[in-house]
Write a protein that holds these residues in place. Structure first.
Motif, PDB file in Angstrom:
ATOM      1  N   TYR A  27       8.493 -38.895  -3.415  1.00  0.00           N
ATOM      2  CA  TYR A  27       7.467 -39.636  -3.038  1.00  0.00           C
ATOM      3  C   TYR A  27       7.708 -41.073  -3.535  1.00  0.00           C
ATOM      4  O   TYR A  27       6.838 -41.629  -4.471  1.00  0.00           O
ATOM      5  CB  TYR A  27       6.272 -39.050  -3.666  1.00  0.00           C
ATOM      6  CG  TYR A  27       5.835 -37.741  -2.871  1.00  0.00           C
ATOM      7  CD1 TYR A  27       5.493 -37.828  -1.759  1.00  0.00           C
ATOM      8  CD2 TYR A  27       5.809 -36.670  -3.676  1.00  0.00           C
ATOM      9  CE1 TYR A  27       5.089 -36.550  -0.922  1.00  0.00           C
ATOM     10  CE2 TYR A  27       5.443 -35.511  -3.021  1.00  0.00           C
ATOM     11  CZ  TYR A  27       4.988 -35.653  -1.654  1.00  0.00           C
ATOM     12  OH  TYR A  27       4.640 -34.225  -0.979  1.00  0.00           O
ATOM     13  N   VAL A  78      -0.470 -39.781  -4.964  1.00  0.00           N
ATOM     14  CA  VAL A  78       0.379 -38.769  -4.167  1.00  0.00           C
ATOM     15  C   VAL A  78      -0.481 -37.607  -4.006  1.00  0.00           C
ATOM     16  O   VAL A  78      -0.923 -36.744  -5.011  1.00  0.00           O
ATOM     17  CB  VAL A  78       1.643 -38.420  -4.721  1.00  0.00           C
ATOM     18  CG1 VAL A  78       2.425 -37.387  -3.806  1.00  0.00           C
ATOM     19  CG2 VAL A  78       2.695 -39.543  -5.016  1.00  0.00           C
ATOM     20  N   ASN A  79      -1.253 -37.442  -2.822  1.00  0.00           N
ATOM     21  CA  ASN A  79      -1.931 -36.099  -2.673  1.00  0.00           C
ATOM     22  C   ASN A  79      -2.953 -35.932  -3.526  1.00  0.00           C
ATOM     23  O   ASN A  79      -3.508 -34.670  -3.706  1.00  0.00           O
ATOM     24  CB  ASN A  79      -1.131 -34.917  -2.190  1.00  0.00           C
ATOM     25  CG  ASN A  79      -0.228 -35.349  -1.025  1.00  0.00           C
ATOM     26  OD1 ASN A  79      -0.415 -35.835  -0.288  1.00  0.00           O
ATOM     27  ND2 ASN A  79       1.164 -34.856  -1.548  1.00  0.00           N
ATOM     28  N   GLY A  90       1.322 -39.817  -0.282  1.00  0.00           N
ATOM     29  CA  GLY A  90       1.746 -38.541  -0.098  1.00  0.00           C
ATOM     30  C   GLY A  90       1.547 -38.302   1.645  1.00  0.00           C
ATOM     31  O   GLY A  90       1.830 -39.016   2.274  1.00  0.00           O
ATOM     32  N   ASN A  91       0.991 -37.128   1.706  1.00  0.00           N
ATOM     33  CA  ASN A  91       0.721 -36.452   3.130  1.00  0.00           C
ATOM     34  C   ASN A  91      -0.821 -36.938   3.531  1.00  0.00           C
ATOM     35  O   ASN A  91      -1.318 -36.282   4.191  1.00  0.00           O
ATOM     36  CB  ASN A  91       0.986 -35.159   3.039  1.00  0.00           C
ATOM     37  CG  ASN A  91       2.438 -34.761   2.618  1.00  0.00           C
ATOM     38  OD1 ASN A  91       3.111 -35.645   3.192  1.00  0.00           O
ATOM     39  ND2 ASN A  91       2.434 -33.785   2.017  1.00  0.00           N
ATOM     40  N   TYR A 141       0.803 -40.307 -10.245  1.00  0.00           N
ATOM     41  CA  TYR A 141       1.397 -39.346  -9.943  1.00  0.00           C
ATOM     42  C   TYR A 141       2.047 -38.761 -11.248  1.00  0.00           C
ATOM     43  O   TYR A 141       3.055 -39.096 -11.699  1.00  0.00           O
ATOM     44  CB  TYR A 141       2.611 -39.705  -8.664  1.00  0.00           C
ATOM     45  CG  TYR A 141       3.106 -38.434  -8.325  1.00  0.00           C
ATOM     46  CD1 TYR A 141       2.717 -37.295  -7.627  1.00  0.00           C
ATOM     47  CD2 TYR A 141       4.674 -38.408  -8.248  1.00  0.00           C
ATOM     48  CE1 TYR A 141       3.194 -36.374  -7.193  1.00  0.00           C
ATOM     49  CE2 TYR A 141       5.582 -37.303  -7.634  1.00  0.00           C
ATOM     50  CZ  TYR A 141       4.647 -36.091  -7.164  1.00  0.00           C
ATOM     51  OH  TYR A 141       5.270 -35.140  -6.639  1.00  0.00           O
TER      52      TYR A 141
END
Length: 180
Positions: A107, A33-34, A56-57, A8
């Motif tokens: 995160y 992360v994402n 992440g999302n 990240y």
């Protein structure tokens, strides 16, 4: 047993190139992360990762689309005052493991702890790792933490001399205290 490499770019622990100390016995975990699936798969191949940890999302569908025949998928969830059952539920069967971390605006890597007692509300079948601000002084309390799906403990920032530089003696003492 497992060693994490953070991919990240906003993290002070970001790994931008292959380090000279890649473990041979420990399993390698890449933390993302994402990131797009293609970047994750390319990085996993380049670094010889065994696990991909998604902080992440990432959606349940995204997790399910990862090459789970070659990589094990760990999905991270932020836990606050109550266990986020509604958020976790759609990921069952789409990830190999979960990681329960403290709920913060970051995160992961915040050094913050959450009340582990809220995990008694987790009744899913997916095994999980306990994370979130675990420090060397937590070994005694961890001996008393029990959950049938907890398979391990994730340690990070509280065992560092500097970002991405672990205090090996602290880690060894912690493991020794857990085993005693």
């Amino acid at each position: 047993d497992w060693m994490g490499f953070i991919f990240y770019p906003k993290s002070p622990r970001f790994v931008s190139e292959i380090p000279a100390y890649l473990p041979q016995k420990a399993k390698r975990v890449g933390i993302f992360v994402n990131e797009p699936k293609e970047i994750i798969i390319e990085t996993a191949s380049l670094f010889g990762l065994d696990f991909v940890q998604l902080h992440g999302n990432e959606s349940p569908g995204f997790c399910n689309e990862m090459d789970r025949s070659r990589l094990k998928i760990i999905k991270s969830f932020r836990v606050g005052d109550k266990f986020p059952n509604e958020e976790v539920e759609p990921y069952h069967g789409k990830c190999d493991y979960f990681l329960f971390d403290a709920k913060t605006s970051l995160y992961g890597g915040s050094g913050k702890k959450f009340n582990w007692n809220v995990l008694s509300d987790y009744r899913g079948e997916t095994p999980f790792l306990l994370s979130g601000g675990i420090a060397p002084g937590d070994a005694e309390a961890l001996k008393y933490f029990s959950h049938p799906k907890c398979i391990g403990i994730d340690i990070n920032s509280r065992f560092e001399i500097a970002p991405a530089q672990k205090d090996v003696q602290k880690v060894e003492q912690f493991i020794s205290m857990l085993k005693s």
